[in-house]
Design a protein around this motif. Structure first.
Motif, PDB file in Angstrom:
ATOM      1  N   UNK A 110     -12.632-122.553 -97.809  1.00 38.35           N
ATOM      2  CA  UNK A 110     -13.676-123.567 -97.736  1.00 38.35           C
ATOM      3  C   UNK A 110     -13.853-124.307 -99.045  1.00 38.35           C
ATOM      4  N   UNK A 111     -13.827-123.572-100.146  1.00 37.50           N
ATOM      5  CA  UNK A 111     -13.957-124.197-101.462  1.00 37.50           C
ATOM      6  C   UNK A 111     -12.778-125.127-101.740  1.00 37.50           C
ATOM      7  N   UNK A 112     -11.588-124.719-101.328  1.00 39.74           N
ATOM      8  CA  UNK A 112     -10.412-125.556-101.525  1.00 39.74           C
ATOM      9  C   UNK A 112     -10.497-126.822-100.680  1.00 39.74           C
ATOM     10  N   UNK A 113     -10.921-126.684 -99.434  1.00 37.50           N
ATOM     11  CA  UNK A 113     -11.091-127.858 -98.576  1.00 37.50           C
ATOM     12  C   UNK A 113     -12.095-128.817 -99.189  1.00 37.50           C
ATOM     13  N   UNK A 114     -13.212-128.301 -99.667  1.00 42.50           N
ATOM     14  CA  UNK A 114     -14.239-129.149-100.282  1.00 42.50           C
ATOM     15  C   UNK A 114     -13.690-129.866-101.513  1.00 42.50           C
ATOM     16  N   UNK A 115     -12.936-129.156-102.351  1.00 37.46           N
ATOM     17  CA  UNK A 115     -12.360-129.778-103.546  1.00 37.46           C
ATOM     18  C   UNK A 115     -11.406-130.906-103.169  1.00 37.46           C
ATOM     19  N   UNK A 116     -10.537-130.649-102.213  1.00 39.22           N
ATOM     20  CA  UNK A 116      -9.595-131.690-101.776  1.00 39.22           C
ATOM     21  C   UNK A 116     -10.369-132.881-101.215  1.00 39.22           C
ATOM     22  N   UNK A 117     -11.365-132.602-100.379  1.00 36.37           N
ATOM     23  CA  UNK A 117     -12.167-133.679 -99.780  1.00 36.37           C
ATOM     24  C   UNK A 117     -12.819-134.524-100.863  1.00 36.37           C
ATOM     25  N   UNK A 118     -13.451-133.861-101.828  1.00 41.09           N
ATOM     26  CA  UNK A 118     -14.121-134.596-102.900  1.00 41.09           C
ATOM     27  C   UNK A 118     -13.133-135.340-103.793  1.00 41.09           C
ATOM     28  N   UNK A 119     -11.986-134.713-104.086  1.00 40.67           N
ATOM     29  CA  UNK A 119     -10.957-135.381-104.895  1.00 40.67           C
ATOM     30  C   UNK A 119     -10.442-136.645-104.213  1.00 40.67           C
ATOM     31  N   UNK A 120     -10.413-136.628-102.892  1.00 40.32           N
ATOM     32  CA  UNK A 120      -9.959-137.786-102.122  1.00 40.32           C
ATOM     33  C   UNK A 120     -11.083-138.806-101.912  1.00 40.32           C
ATOM     34  N   UNK A 121     -12.294-138.471-102.346  1.00 39.45           N
ATOM     35  CA  UNK A 121     -13.418-139.391-102.242  1.00 39.45           C
ATOM     36  C   UNK A 121     -14.073-139.440-100.876  1.00 39.45           C
ATOM     37  N   UNK A 122     -13.887-138.388-100.092  1.00 38.69           N
ATOM     38  CA  UNK A 122     -14.480-138.320 -98.758  1.00 38.69           C
ATOM     39  C   UNK A 122     -15.835-137.619 -98.806  1.00 38.69           C
ATOM     40  N   UNK A 123     -16.769-138.095 -98.016  1.00 38.92           N
ATOM     41  CA  UNK A 123     -17.968-137.319 -97.733  1.00 38.92           C
ATOM     42  C   UNK A 123     -17.651-136.446 -96.529  1.00 38.92           C
ATOM     43  N   UNK A 124     -18.516-135.471 -96.266  1.00 33.69           N
ATOM     44  CA  UNK A 124     -18.315-134.676 -95.056  1.00 33.69           C
ATOM     45  C   UNK A 124     -18.383-135.569 -93.822  1.00 33.69           C
ATOM     46  N   UNK A 125     -19.273-136.540 -93.835  1.00 33.01           N
ATOM     47  CA  UNK A 125     -19.414-137.446 -92.690  1.00 33.01           C
ATOM     48  C   UNK A 125     -18.139-138.256 -92.462  1.00 33.01           C
ATOM     49  N   UNK A 126     -17.545-138.746 -93.541  1.00 36.22           N
ATOM     50  CA  UNK A 126     -16.297-139.510 -93.409  1.00 36.22           C
ATOM     51  C   UNK A 126     -15.171-138.635 -92.882  1.00 36.22           C
ATOM     52  N   UNK A 127     -15.088-137.421 -93.397  1.00 35.97           N
ATOM     53  CA  UNK A 127     -14.043-136.510 -92.937  1.00 35.97           C
ATOM     54  C   UNK A 127     -14.258-136.159 -91.473  1.00 35.97           C
ATOM     55  N   UNK A 128     -15.492-135.974 -91.089  1.00 33.24           N
ATOM     56  CA  UNK A 128     -15.797-135.667 -89.682  1.00 33.24           C
ATOM     57  C   UNK A 128     -15.323-136.792 -88.773  1.00 33.24           C
ATOM     58  N   UNK A 129     -15.593-138.013 -89.159  1.00 31.49           N
ATOM     59  CA  UNK A 129     -15.168-139.159 -88.344  1.00 31.49           C
ATOM     60  C   UNK A 129     -13.647-139.244 -88.286  1.00 31.49           C
ATOM     61  N   UNK A 130     -13.010-139.151 -89.441  1.00 33.66           N
ATOM     62  CA  UNK A 130     -11.553-139.304 -89.501  1.00 33.66           C
ATOM     63  C   UNK A 130     -10.789-138.163 -88.841  1.00 33.66           C
ATOM     64  N   UNK A 131     -11.382-136.982 -88.817  1.00 30.60           N
ATOM     65  CA  UNK A 131     -10.700-135.829 -88.221  1.00 30.60           C
ATOM     66  C   UNK A 131     -11.159-135.570 -86.784  1.00 30.60           C
ATOM     67  N   UNK A 132     -12.147-136.335 -86.348  1.00 28.40           N
ATOM     68  CA  UNK A 132     -12.726-136.177 -85.005  1.00 28.40           C
ATOM     69  C   UNK A 132     -13.317-134.780 -84.810  1.00 28.40           C
ATOM     70  N   UNK A 133     -13.919-134.263 -85.885  1.00 28.14           N
ATOM     71  CA  UNK A 133     -14.603-132.980 -85.843  1.00 28.14           C
ATOM     72  C   UNK A 133     -16.078-133.206 -86.167  1.00 28.14           C
ATOM     73  N   UNK A 134     -16.917-132.315 -85.736  1.00 26.43           N
ATOM     74  CA  UNK A 134     -18.342-132.420 -86.001  1.00 26.43           C
ATOM     75  C   UNK A 134     -18.630-132.110 -87.467  1.00 26.43           C
ATOM     76  N   UNK A 135     -19.545-132.850 -88.052  1.00 24.22           N
ATOM     77  CA  UNK A 135     -19.883-132.641 -89.463  1.00 24.22           C
ATOM     78  C   UNK A 135     -20.389-131.219 -89.715  1.00 24.22           C
ATOM     79  N   UNK A 136     -21.114-130.656 -88.768  1.00 25.24           N
ATOM     80  CA  UNK A 136     -21.610-129.289 -88.956  1.00 25.24           C
ATOM     81  C   UNK A 136     -20.457-128.293 -88.960  1.00 25.24           C
ATOM     82  N   UNK A 137     -19.399-128.586 -88.217  1.00 24.36           N
ATOM     83  CA  UNK A 137     -18.216-127.723 -88.206  1.00 24.36           C
ATOM     84  C   UNK A 137     -17.551-127.738 -89.579  1.00 24.36           C
ATOM     85  N   UNK A 138     -17.419-128.923 -90.153  1.00 26.77           N
ATOM     86  CA  UNK A 138     -16.821-129.044 -91.484  1.00 26.77           C
ATOM     87  C   UNK A 138     -17.679-128.321 -92.519  1.00 26.77           C
TER      88      UNK A 138
END
Length: 73
Positions: A13-41
């Motif tokens: 989880x920490x690694x996913x968060x680091x990659x997400x933040x390094x790429x400039x994504x918010x959880x909401x953006x990642x949820x939309x782009x991955x078609x997953x629920x933000x609470x799941x992320x």
């Protein structure tokens, strides 16, 4: 759940968060782009759940990384 399993999920989880933040994504953006629920992320990043292989590929695709990067921690 075994302690080593909890540790693995937290590290993933920490690694996913680091990659997400390094790429400039918010959880909401990642949820939309991955078609997953933000609470799941959020639960993944907090080490509370283990995502399926299919969801891992969705996350990797959305982040533009190789799936191996998600599990390289």
């Amino acid at each position: 759940m075994r302690d080593k399993d909890k540790e693995y999920l937290q590290n993933f989880g920490a690694n996913l968060k680091k990659i997400r933040e390094d790429k400039g994504f918010t959880q909401a953006q990642l949820a939309i782009d991955s078609d997953l629920d933000i609470s799941y992320i959020s639960r993944i990043e907090n080490g509370r759940i283990s995502p399926s292989l299919i969801y891992l590929t969705d996350l990797a695709d959305a982040l533009g990384v190789d799936m191996n990067q998600l599990i390289d921690f």
